[in-house]
Write an enzyme that holds these catalytic residues in place. Structure first.
Site, PDB file in Angstrom:
ATOM      1  N   CYS A 210      59.882  58.001   5.204  1.00  0.00           N
ATOM      2  CA  CYS A 210      61.091  58.621   5.759  1.00  0.00           C
ATOM      3  C   CYS A 210      61.211  60.113   5.465  1.00  0.00           C
ATOM      4  O   CYS A 210      61.149  60.940   6.365  1.00  0.00           O
ATOM      5  CB  CYS A 210      62.318  57.898   5.205  1.00  0.00           C
TER       6      CYS A 210
HETATM    7  N1  LIG Z   1      60.532  51.679   5.104  1.00  0.00           N
HETATM    8  C1  LIG Z   1      61.696  52.266   4.928  1.00  0.00           C
HETATM    9  O1  LIG Z   1      62.127  52.493   3.800  1.00  0.00           O
HETATM   10  C2  LIG Z   1      62.572  52.677   6.092  1.00  0.00           C
HETATM   11  C3  LIG Z   1      63.926  52.955   5.850  1.00  0.00           C
HETATM   12  C4  LIG Z   1      64.732  53.306   6.899  1.00  0.00           C
HETATM   13  C5  LIG Z   1      64.193  53.422   8.180  1.00  0.00           C
HETATM   14  N2  LIG Z   1      62.868  53.172   8.403  1.00  0.00           N
HETATM   15  C6  LIG Z   1      62.371  53.297   9.775  1.00  0.00           C
HETATM   16  O2  LIG Z   1      62.205  51.988  10.329  1.00  0.00           O
HETATM   17  C7  LIG Z   1      61.074  51.965  11.195  1.00  0.00           C
HETATM   18  C8  LIG Z   1      60.098  50.888  10.733  1.00  0.00           C
HETATM   19  O3  LIG Z   1      59.639  51.227   9.429  1.00  0.00           O
HETATM   20  P1  LIG Z   1      58.918  50.187   8.479  1.00  0.00           P
HETATM   21  O4  LIG Z   1      58.847  50.837   7.146  1.00  0.00           O
HETATM   22  O5  LIG Z   1      59.531  48.851   8.598  1.00  0.00           O
HETATM   23  O6  LIG Z   1      57.463  50.158   9.149  1.00  0.00           O
HETATM   24  P2  LIG Z   1      56.291  49.119   8.861  1.00  0.00           P
HETATM   25  O7  LIG Z   1      55.023  49.817   9.190  1.00  0.00           O
HETATM   26  O8  LIG Z   1      56.469  48.488   7.520  1.00  0.00           O
HETATM   27  O9  LIG Z   1      56.541  47.971   9.936  1.00  0.00           O
HETATM   28  C9  LIG Z   1      56.430  48.202  11.302  1.00  0.00           C
HETATM   29  C10 LIG Z   1      55.871  46.948  11.949  1.00  0.00           C
HETATM   30  O10 LIG Z   1      55.844  47.145  13.351  1.00  0.00           O
HETATM   31  C11 LIG Z   1      54.697  46.517  13.874  1.00  0.00           C
HETATM   32  N3  LIG Z   1      54.421  47.066  15.179  1.00  0.00           N
HETATM   33  C12 LIG Z   1      53.873  48.264  15.506  1.00  0.00           C
HETATM   34  N4  LIG Z   1      53.822  48.407  16.834  1.00  0.00           N
HETATM   35  C13 LIG Z   1      54.342  47.279  17.368  1.00  0.00           C
HETATM   36  C14 LIG Z   1      54.560  46.850  18.697  1.00  0.00           C
HETATM   37  N5  LIG Z   1      54.255  47.609  19.748  1.00  0.00           N
HETATM   38  N6  LIG Z   1      55.090  45.627  18.889  1.00  0.00           N
HETATM   39  C15 LIG Z   1      55.412  44.835  17.824  1.00  0.00           C
HETATM   40  N7  LIG Z   1      55.240  45.200  16.541  1.00  0.00           N
HETATM   41  C16 LIG Z   1      54.716  46.412  16.325  1.00  0.00           C
HETATM   42  C17 LIG Z   1      53.649  46.783  12.822  1.00  0.00           C
HETATM   43  O11 LIG Z   1      52.566  45.857  12.918  1.00  0.00           O
HETATM   44  C18 LIG Z   1      54.464  46.617  11.528  1.00  0.00           C
HETATM   45  O12 LIG Z   1      54.407  45.291  11.051  1.00  0.00           O
HETATM   46  C19 LIG Z   1      60.510  53.376  11.189  1.00  0.00           C
HETATM   47  O13 LIG Z   1      61.053  54.105  12.248  1.00  0.00           O
HETATM   48  C20 LIG Z   1      61.011  53.934   9.877  1.00  0.00           C
HETATM   49  O14 LIG Z   1      61.104  55.348   9.920  1.00  0.00           O
HETATM   50  C21 LIG Z   1      62.053  52.782   7.384  1.00  0.00           C
END
Ligand SMILES: NC(=O)c1ccc[n+]([C@@H]2O[C@H](COP(=O)([O-])OP(=O)(O)OC[C@H]3O[C@@H](n4cnc5c(N)ncnc54)[C@H](O)[C@@H]3O)[C@@H](O)[C@H]2O)c1
Length: 454
Positions: free
Chosen positions: A275
């Protein structure tokens, strides 16, 4: 509210809406679990077969979700997962939680959102609510997602409903988790907002409705930019304190006693995670498209990105006191995850510190109870390294230990007792010692002299 919206609202209220979550990572899996816990039948969709298999076996791969909780839900048949987007036809709501990284040029990489939305659009049907949760630039929901979905001939706010609600999860936080962090929601139309709020209300204690999806998108970027800029400020203060022989940690602790108008941020080896190092650049990219040059974001980015170089300079200074060079030194990195008590390596400053030390000829090892290996693809050293055991009696064999992530489980007492030199980038070691160098603090000799005067 039209009839389609009324029907969906009733289904959400009765918990007989079928809920979908696309992207089952750090954000998506806890959200899916939360919806299942409050009584919805939930289906997760991800492209990663291993995650799908793990979920269907009731096995969690996210530290914030326990395997016991997950398996109870999968066994009860309230949560399952698939790679097949055709299930969208049976879903009433779909939350999108896919990654939003940066390209090498620091431009937003929207390919995951576009791909997920296109896969959903192929099975879009009247009466479905779509909520985007991925962190992204203001305008994404209206300008990118809505046209992709409306290309099906269905109209947002009439046939289907579309909202943006930023995820604010803080992985590893024992107090604040998905259900007790207020949820900001913006809808494309008032009905979209009402339906999305109704959905989140079932699982999350407090809902904060805002007037548009762009406001909701901007809220998340303000929050993360606020952190990036304040960390940049305190990192610059650390560099200043280093030059002026003042202990920045002591300064922040004392400033923190002011009961109003101050919030403590701490310096460190650089930004990490999915982030803070990334999201502000989504905002600056979009602002530049509107002809606005956002200076704070760029400046904080420069200072924060330079911190790993400063850590390496500290290591070099510390080794110098022993007439040693970085080249050939055996260096143990203590902690490679981007923050304490988690297993996430993404954007971790430890990877930069390791890469810079390796490039200067150091023999780099690491210890991290949460991370088994750093793979060649993870860092510029381009070799696989297995973590070593952090056993008492083993810390003396390195020329220098660099504490990059201050996991609570490290035996700092043993490190101080056994190590030849320590560079502490997190103020993990509180008692001054002549061989412990701290980021943003006077050299140990100077500290010891002061302690003697007092
Ligand atoms: N991790 C954090 O602390 C956090 C906190 C707040 C917001 N976010 C935001 O949330 C979003 C997700 O982050 P995350 O940390 O969960 O990511 P992550 O990489 O842990 O998980 C994302 C998932 O999406 C899947 N994916 C990718 N493309 C796909 C598609 N086309 N169809 C279906 N699945 C698909 C991936 O295989 C993965 O399992 C991002 O935008 C991030 O900036 C993350």
């Amino acid at each position: 509210m039209n009839q389609i919206a009324e029907t969906l609202l009733r289904r959400i209220e009765r918990r007989d809406a079928r809920v979908g979550v696309v992207g089952l990572g750090y954000v998506g899996l806890p959200l899916a679990v939360e919806f299942a816990r409050v009584g919805f039948r939930v289906t997760g969709i991800d492209l990663d077969e291993r995650k799908i298999h793990a979920i269907n076996q009731g096995h969690s791969y996210i530290p914030d979700v326990s395997t016991a909780d997950l398996s109870a839900l999968t066994q009860a048949g309230t949560l399952d997962a698939t790679t097949d987007f055709s299930v969208v036809r049976q879903l009433d709501t779909v939350n999108i939680c896919v990654p939003t990284p940066l390209r090498k040029t620091k431009d937003p990489d929207m390919s995951y959102i576009v791909s997920a939305v296109e896969s959903i659009a192929a099975h879009l049907h009247p009466g479905v609510l779509i909520c985007l949760e991925s962190t992204t630039y203001p305008g994404t929901t209206d300008e990118l997602v809505q046209p992709l979905l409306e290309a099906t001939g269905l109209k947002a706010g009439e046939d289907f409903f579309l909202a943006f609600s930023p995820e604010r999860v803080d992985p590893g936080n024992p107090v604040f988790q998905t259900n007790n962090v207020p949820k900001v929601v913006g809808g494309v139309t008032p009905d979209c907002l009402r339906l999305a709020s109704a959905l989140y209300q079932t699982a999350i204690n407090t809902i904060v409705p805002v007037s548009s999806t762009s406001v909701a998108e901007m809220v998340k970027l303000l929050e993360n930019t606020f952190r990036a800029v304040n960390i940049g400020l305190v990192n610059e203060l650390a560099l200043m304190c280093d030059r002026m022989n003042i202990n920045v940690w002591e300064v922040v602790e004392a400033a923190k006693t002011k009961p109003f108008g101050f919030m403590a941020f701490y310096p460190g080896p650089g930004l990490g995670g999915h982030c803070i190092p990334i999201d502000p650049f989504y905002l600056s990219w979009k602002a530049k498209q509107s002809g606005f040059d956002p200076r704070f974001i760029e400046l904080a980015g420069h200072i924060n990105a330079a911190m790993p170089h400063y850590v390496v300079e500290k290591v070099s200074d510390a080794l110098n006191t022993k007439r040693k060079s970085v080249n050939g030194a055996s260096i143990l990195i203590a902690g490679v995850a981007y923050k304490r008590e988690i297993d996430d390596l993404r954007e971790s400053p430890a990877l930069d510190v390791m890469g810079l030390l390796h490039a200067k000829g150091a023999k780099v090892s690491f210890v991290d109870p949460y991370v088994r290996a750093v793979h060649a693809r993870d860092w510029s050293g381009r070799i696989d390294i297995e973590g070593v055991e952090a056993a008492r009696g083993s810390f003396g064999k390195y020329d220098c230990i660099v504490i990059v992530t201050d996991h609570a489980v490290f035996d700092y007492g043993a490190m101080v007792a056994e190590a030849d030199l320590i560079v502490d980038t997190r103020n993990a070691i509180r008692t001054p010692a002549s061989h412990v160098f701290k980021l943003g603090a006077p050299r140990p000799e100077a500290q010891d002299e002061r302690a003697a005067v007092r």
